[in-house]
Design an enzyme around this catalytic site. Structure first.
Site, PDB file in Angstrom:
ATOM      1  N   THR A 119       0.834  -1.216   0.009  1.00 20.27           N
ATOM      2  CA  THR A 119       0.111   0.099  -0.114  1.00 20.27           C
ATOM      3  C   THR A 119       0.709   1.376   0.061  1.00 20.27           C
ATOM      4  O   THR A 119       1.823   1.019   0.366  1.00 20.27           O
ATOM      5  CB  THR A 119      -0.956   0.105   1.381  1.00 20.27           C
ATOM      6  OG1 THR A 119      -1.671   1.405   1.469  1.00 20.27           O
ATOM      7  CG2 THR A 119      -0.081  -0.166   2.296  1.00 20.27           C
ATOM      8  N   ASP A 120       0.466   2.332  -0.635  1.00 20.59           N
ATOM      9  CA  ASP A 120       1.157   3.412  -0.540  1.00 20.59           C
ATOM     10  C   ASP A 120       0.944   4.154   1.043  1.00 20.59           C
ATOM     11  O   ASP A 120       2.039   5.019   1.216  1.00 20.59           O
ATOM     12  CB  ASP A 120       0.451   4.508  -1.467  1.00 20.59           C
ATOM     13  CG  ASP A 120      -0.963   4.759  -1.465  1.00 20.59           C
ATOM     14  OD1 ASP A 120      -1.635   4.253  -0.354  1.00 20.59           O
ATOM     15  OD2 ASP A 120      -1.615   5.606  -1.967  1.00 20.59           O
ATOM     16  N   GLU A 121       0.103   3.565   1.982  1.00 18.09           N
ATOM     17  CA  GLU A 121       0.290   4.126   3.275  1.00 18.09           C
ATOM     18  C   GLU A 121       1.514   3.879   4.113  1.00 18.09           C
ATOM     19  O   GLU A 121       1.630   4.797   5.072  1.00 18.09           O
ATOM     20  CB  GLU A 121      -0.996   3.481   3.860  1.00 18.09           C
ATOM     21  CG  GLU A 121      -2.391   3.894   3.422  1.00 18.09           C
ATOM     22  CD  GLU A 121      -3.430   3.539   4.122  1.00 18.09           C
ATOM     23  OE1 GLU A 121      -3.441   3.538   5.523  1.00 18.09           O
ATOM     24  OE2 GLU A 121      -4.514   2.781   3.664  1.00 18.09           O
ATOM     25  N   TYR A 146      -1.458  -0.574  11.146  1.00 19.31           N
ATOM     26  CA  TYR A 146      -1.828  -1.147   9.747  1.00 19.31           C
ATOM     27  C   TYR A 146      -0.466  -0.758   8.714  1.00 19.31           C
ATOM     28  O   TYR A 146      -0.007  -1.744   8.476  1.00 19.31           O
ATOM     29  CB  TYR A 146      -3.071  -0.808   9.104  1.00 19.31           C
ATOM     30  CG  TYR A 146      -3.112  -0.988   7.657  1.00 19.31           C
ATOM     31  CD1 TYR A 146      -2.823  -2.421   7.013  1.00 19.31           C
ATOM     32  CD2 TYR A 146      -3.218   0.128   6.841  1.00 19.31           C
ATOM     33  CE1 TYR A 146      -2.906  -2.484   5.797  1.00 19.31           C
ATOM     34  CE2 TYR A 146      -3.428  -0.192   5.458  1.00 19.31           C
ATOM     35  CZ  TYR A 146      -3.005  -1.567   4.705  1.00 19.31           C
ATOM     36  OH  TYR A 146      -3.182  -1.660   3.644  1.00 19.31           O
ATOM     37  N   LYS A 150       2.336  -3.297   7.212  1.00 21.58           N
ATOM     38  CA  LYS A 150       2.784  -3.554   5.858  1.00 21.58           C
ATOM     39  C   LYS A 150       4.058  -2.974   5.537  1.00 21.58           C
ATOM     40  O   LYS A 150       4.906  -3.656   4.751  1.00 21.58           O
ATOM     41  CB  LYS A 150       1.831  -2.545   5.215  1.00 21.58           C
ATOM     42  CG  LYS A 150       0.463  -3.379   5.064  1.00 21.58           C
ATOM     43  CD  LYS A 150       0.338  -4.707   4.494  1.00 21.58           C
ATOM     44  CE  LYS A 150       0.647  -4.709   2.930  1.00 21.58           C
ATOM     45  NZ  LYS A 150       0.310  -6.221   2.421  1.00 21.58           N
ATOM     46  N   ILE A 187     -16.296   4.084   0.064  1.00 15.27           N
ATOM     47  CA  ILE A 187     -17.035   4.278  -0.991  1.00 15.27           C
ATOM     48  C   ILE A 187     -18.297   3.095  -0.947  1.00 15.27           C
ATOM     49  O   ILE A 187     -19.402   3.466  -1.208  1.00 15.27           O
ATOM     50  CB  ILE A 187     -16.114   3.963  -2.510  1.00 15.27           C
ATOM     51  CG1 ILE A 187     -15.460   5.393  -2.496  1.00 15.27           C
ATOM     52  CG2 ILE A 187     -17.441   3.811  -3.480  1.00 15.27           C
ATOM     53  CD1 ILE A 187     -14.667   5.266  -3.824  1.00 15.27           C
TER      54      ILE A 187
END
Length: 329
Positions: A119-121, A146, A150, A187
């Protein structure tokens, strides 16, 4: 080809399985999934040449024989909900770090090609007025349990490539949206609330920016990386879809024909990252390009899917809303 897909009953993984079944009619796919709240066997219903095995990637006895029989492992499995990681970080450490270690040891043992989804996080966040974007060399600065877990898994993959010669590539993606996403997420929760005639909820002022990509585009990018990417390299997957959460809610409301400001503000979550943005240059150099270059078109496709597949999400809805009600969200 025999493909092992970890987390293949989850959102992005299930879409990857669907894409692979459509595009590779001779492939045999084994999905290994723990079937936690985010894993749904219904997401794979009716697919041929797909075997679903319920199991834990942190269990070597489960992982070893499956990797031994595979030509390729695509590793989607992860605990991935930020709010949940704030409430209880322990499953994130077990799955994202220990689970990735177990898989790496197995692919190392049997010489199996490995692709790691991240992830970009892991890069933290950017200021709203910062023109910069994340690149594969951006320093890691995770904000939550989280994203920290990652980040740890990414470092393990790179170390196993360098230390042991594991044939692995990595990808860090921006925010995915599309079919089969759990309705606790932003979403699909907004869409399913509107289907039920309930006003959407928006964290804080809604100014947090995400770089949105349709899940189908994410997964075609993964296959381009597997087929064309350089071993050991990291590729950032994004589709130049920067929008803040307020804009996304308003676009969804417009898709339903409602007033763009007909939503409810709720308290922001702790440590909410401000902005993510992806520089996808290295991916474009592989020849990839997204199908949904226009977010509105991808959003319309997504809304149509949730309208047409109520039997998939309806059983989860009451419990999700009850959970959020306890936190005032």
């Amino acid at each position: 080809m025999k493909i092992l897909v970890t987390g293949g009953a989850g959102f992005i993984g299930a879409n990857f399985v669907h894409t692979t079944v459509e595009d590779m009619p001779d492939a045999d796919i084994v999905v290994l999934d723990k079937l936690t709240y985010a894993g749904n066997p219904a997401s794979l219903a009716g697919l041929e040449r797909v075997t679903l095995i319920e199991g834990d990637i942190a269990d070597p006895d489960t992982v070893d024989p499956l990797v031994k029989d595979a030509d390729l492992v695509v590793h989607f499995a992860a605990e991935s909900h930020n709010d949940n990681s704030l409430n209880d970080p322990s499953p994130f450490i077990t799955t994202n770090i220990i689970g990735t270690f177990v898989l790496l040891e197995a692919v190392r043992k049997y010489g199996v090609r490995f692709h790691h989804i991240s992830t970009d996080e892991v890069y933290g966040d950017l200021e709203l007025d910062d023109p910069a974007k994340f690149t594969p060399t951006t320093p890691y600065h995770p904000s939550s349990p989280y994203s920290a877990s990652k980040a740890g898994s990414d470092h393990l993959v790179r170390a196993w490539v360098r230390s042991f010669g594991v044939a692995a590539t990595l990808s860090n993606c921006s925010n995915n949206y599309g079919p089969y996403q759990h309705i606790e997420k932003f979403i699909p929760r907004t869409v399913t609330n509107l289907i039920d005639g309930v006003k959407p909820r928006l964290y804080g002022a809604g100014l947090n920016v995400r770089d949105w990509i349709h899940v189908r585009d994410h997964n075609t990018a993964v296959w381009d990386i597997i087929n064309k990417g350089e071993i050991g390299n990291t590729y950032l997957i994004g589709a130049d879809g920067e929008l803040n959460n307020l804009q996304v809610v308003q676009l969804i409301l417009e898709e339903f024909g409602y007033d763009a400001n007909d939503f409810v503000h709720v308290n922001d979550r702790p440590g909410h990252d401000l902005r993510y943005a992806i520089d996808n240059t290295s991916l474009l150099e592989l020849g990839w390009e997204p199908e949904f270059k226009d977010f509105k078109a991808g959003l319309a496709d997504t809304v149509a899917w949730y309208r047409d597949n109520e039997e998939w999400w309806r059983p989860q809805k009451e419990a999700v809303e009850a959970k959020y009600a306890k936190t005032g969200q």
